[in-house]
Design a protein around this motif. Structure first.
Motif, short mmCIF file in Angstrom:
data_model
loop_
_atom_site.label_atom_id
_atom_site.label_comp_id
_atom_site.label_asym_id
_atom_site.label_seq_id
_atom_site.Cartn_x
_atom_site.Cartn_y
_atom_site.Cartn_z
N ARG A 269 1.08 -1.09 0.04
CA ARG A 269 0.04 0.10 -0.11
C ARG A 269 0.93 1.21 -0.02
O ARG A 269 0.58 2.06 -0.62
N ARG A 270 2.14 1.16 0.66
CA ARG A 270 2.88 2.36 0.81
C ARG A 270 3.55 2.76 -0.59
O ARG A 270 3.54 3.72 -0.86
N ILE A 271 3.97 1.59 -1.21
CA ILE A 271 4.54 1.72 -2.87
C ILE A 271 3.51 2.47 -3.59
O ILE A 271 3.70 3.21 -4.11
N ASP B 117 0.64 2.51 -8.61
CA ASP B 117 1.45 1.54 -9.29
C ASP B 117 2.26 0.49 -8.41
O ASP B 117 2.84 1.01 -7.63
N ASP B 118 2.07 -0.72 -8.98
CA ASP B 118 3.01 -1.80 -8.29
C ASP B 118 4.19 -1.85 -9.02
O ASP B 118 4.35 -1.54 -10.13
N PRO B 119 5.31 -2.33 -8.36
CA PRO B 119 6.69 -2.36 -8.90
C PRO B 119 6.58 -3.35 -10.36
O PRO B 119 6.29 -4.40 -10.51
N ASP B 120 7.11 -2.85 -11.65
CA ASP B 120 7.30 -3.63 -12.64
C ASP B 120 8.62 -4.63 -12.24
O ASP B 120 8.58 -5.82 -12.73
N VAL B 121 9.51 -4.03 -11.44
CA VAL B 121 10.69 -4.83 -11.31
C VAL B 121 11.14 -4.68 -9.69
O VAL B 121 10.94 -3.71 -9.31
N VAL B 122 11.46 -5.67 -9.35
CA VAL B 122 11.76 -5.65 -7.61
C VAL B 122 13.43 -6.18 -7.73
O VAL B 122 13.79 -7.22 -8.07
N PHE B 123 14.23 -5.09 -7.31
CA PHE B 123 15.78 -5.42 -7.37
C PHE B 123 16.00 -6.00 -5.89
O PHE B 123 16.05 -5.37 -4.87
N VAL C 22 4.93 -7.79 -3.52
CA VAL C 22 4.52 -6.39 -4.11
C VAL C 22 4.63 -6.28 -5.65
O VAL C 22 4.04 -5.24 -6.00
N ALA C 23 5.48 -7.04 -6.09
CA ALA C 23 5.91 -7.09 -7.68
C ALA C 23 4.20 -6.85 -8.19
O ALA C 23 3.27 -7.73 -8.11
#
Length: 454
Positions: free
Chosen positions: A300-302, A309-315, A329-330
């Motif tokens: 929710r914070r993201i 938007d949710d992350p397209d990519v998680v590093f 979250v991805a």
């Protein structure tokens, strides 16, 4: 060794004369000893002190074989594999050295009761073995850490897939935390001319790793507008990942652990920042029980920061502590790209969020020569900058490793070897002047001061 150090410390050293410098029979290197591998048995990983195992000793100088080079090391840096090696976790590195010697006959000299660590360095080529054509004595170089044999077909499309791929200074001996180092010639790259020895030494492993994770087709291959969640965005890997994401036109969401680190990330140009300590995220109820409610709060914070938007990519690189949250979250169809497990390599996540969300987990490991060369080129052009925060003397390498283990650092921690003080080795002052603020962004105190020790 003093003759070599004195000759190379001069900004105007005669490259041709380097060929005539005598090679000493021994040199000083930061080592762990095979006799010490059980010294931390029964002690929790977090309580193990790298400074108790990592010491500086005289070791015999290796002879460069075919395709190899002996390099005078001006500076190096601490990577997390140095920490792992010096606390003998998850396994002693002496097993790596023995396997290397068994499988590659020309590598027999790597099997020693000592292991010279270090997977970064900047320096000057002193000698080359038979068959080396591109490099010669006197060349100023940096090294990437891929040691590869390329005797099998697997590695000829991507050398990271070679079954005899190893990380130099971790799975091989004679690494960069020393006065001299033995490398394969295809590890060498030109030293960025506008950087000091210590600045040039810190980027090789982490910048190349982040490049493969985010930019390369072998990783996430990010594109303009991608939302990229970056764990540890002010650390060694994350500080380069943040720069690469910004230069690629992506939108980094940077996770840090203090306001000081948040300010460093903002100074790089990132705008979306989560201070996980200040916001109190705890992804595990106890050491054995993850907390999915925290994954959801984090997600929710993201979305608050990105406008939904949710992350397209998680590093991903912390591993056990964060992998469950990363998978959750991805975005649907998104990618979690992982290269390490600094908080533990036994991961736990809810696979329903992976398969039902059509997400991917992509494993990457360092970079091939082409990827490392391109990453170094970005440094040399002033597009990406080193994130050096502190510099230690070689004699204090254990203290430097302890600092990385305790995560009390930002960016990278450098180590001087033959360079007598910080600030030497700049050959392009004009380019440096254009980027001076960015180069010094992570530095603690005066960059020209004497190397520190706690």
């Amino acid at each position: 060794m003093k003759e070599i150090a004195d000759a190379l410390a001069s900004d105007g050293f005669d490259a041709a004369a380097v060929r005539d410098l005598p090679i000493p029979e021994t040199y000083r290197g930061a080592v762990v000893l095979e006799d010490d591998v059980e010294m931390f048995d029964g002690i929790p990983i977090r309580d193990r002190d790298p400074a108790k195992a990592l010491t500086v000793r005289e070791v015999p100088t290796p002879e460069p074989g075919p395709g190899e080079a002996l390099v005078a090391v001006m500076a190096s840096s601490i990577n997390y594999n140095t920490v792992w090696s010096s606390i003998f976790e998850p396994a002693s590195t002496f097993g790596f050295l023995k396997r290397y010697a068994r499988s590659v006959p020309s590598a027999a000299s790597h099997d020693q009761p000592f292991h010279v660590l270090g997977s970064d360095m900047s320096g000057v080529v002193l000698r080359t073995g038979p068959g080396v054509q591109r490099w010669k004595a006197g060349d100023k170089v940096v090294a990437h850490c891929l040691s590869v044999e390329l005797s099998a077909a697997d590695g000829h499309d991507d050398s990271m897939l070679d079954p005899d791929q190893r990380i130099w200074g971790y799975e091989t001996n004679y690494g960069g935390l020393a006065q001299l180092s033995l490398v394969k010639s295809n590890q060498l790259m030109p030293k960025p001319a506008h950087l000091t020895w210590e600045e040039a030494a810190v980027s090789g492993l982490v910048n190349s790793t982040a490049y493969r994770q985010l930019i390369s087709r072998n990783g996430a291959h990010i594109k303009l507008g991608d939302v990229v969640l970056i764990w540890g965005a002010a650390g060694g890997l994350g500080s380069y990942a943040t720069q690469l994401a910004l230069r690629a036109g992506a939108i980094p969401v940077c996770v840090v652990s203090s306001e000081r680190k948040a300010e460093l990330v903002r100074s790089q140009g990132a705008e979306l920042i989560i201070d996980r300590a200040a916001e109190g995220y705890r992804f595990w109820k106890d050491p054995e029980t993850p907390d999915p409610s925290e994954w959801k709060r984090f997600g929710r914070r993201i979305r608050e920061l990105t406008g939904g938007d949710d992350p397209d990519v998680v590093f991903e690189h912390p591993g056990r502590e964060t992998m469950g949250a990363s998978v959750y979250v991805a975005r649907r169809g998104g990618t979690i790209v992982t290269c390490a497990s600094t908080s533990g390599y036994r991961h736990e996540y809810d696979n329903r969020y992976l398969w039902m969300g059509l997400k991917r987990i992509v494993g990457t490991h360092f970079a091939n020569y082409r990827e490392a060369w391109e990453a170094n080129r970005l440094i040399a052009k002033g597009t990406v900058h080193p994130t050096l925060s502190a510099v230690y003397r070689l004699a204090d390498v254990g203290l430097a490793a302890r600092r990385v283990h305790e995560n009390t650092h930002s960016g990278k921690v450098g180590v001087l070897a033959l360079a007598p003080r910080p600030g030497l080795g700049v050959d392009d002052p004009e380019l440096r002047a254009r980027h001076a603020d960015a180069i010094d962004r992570f530095r603690e105190g005066d960059p020209e001061q004497t190397a520190v020790a706690d």
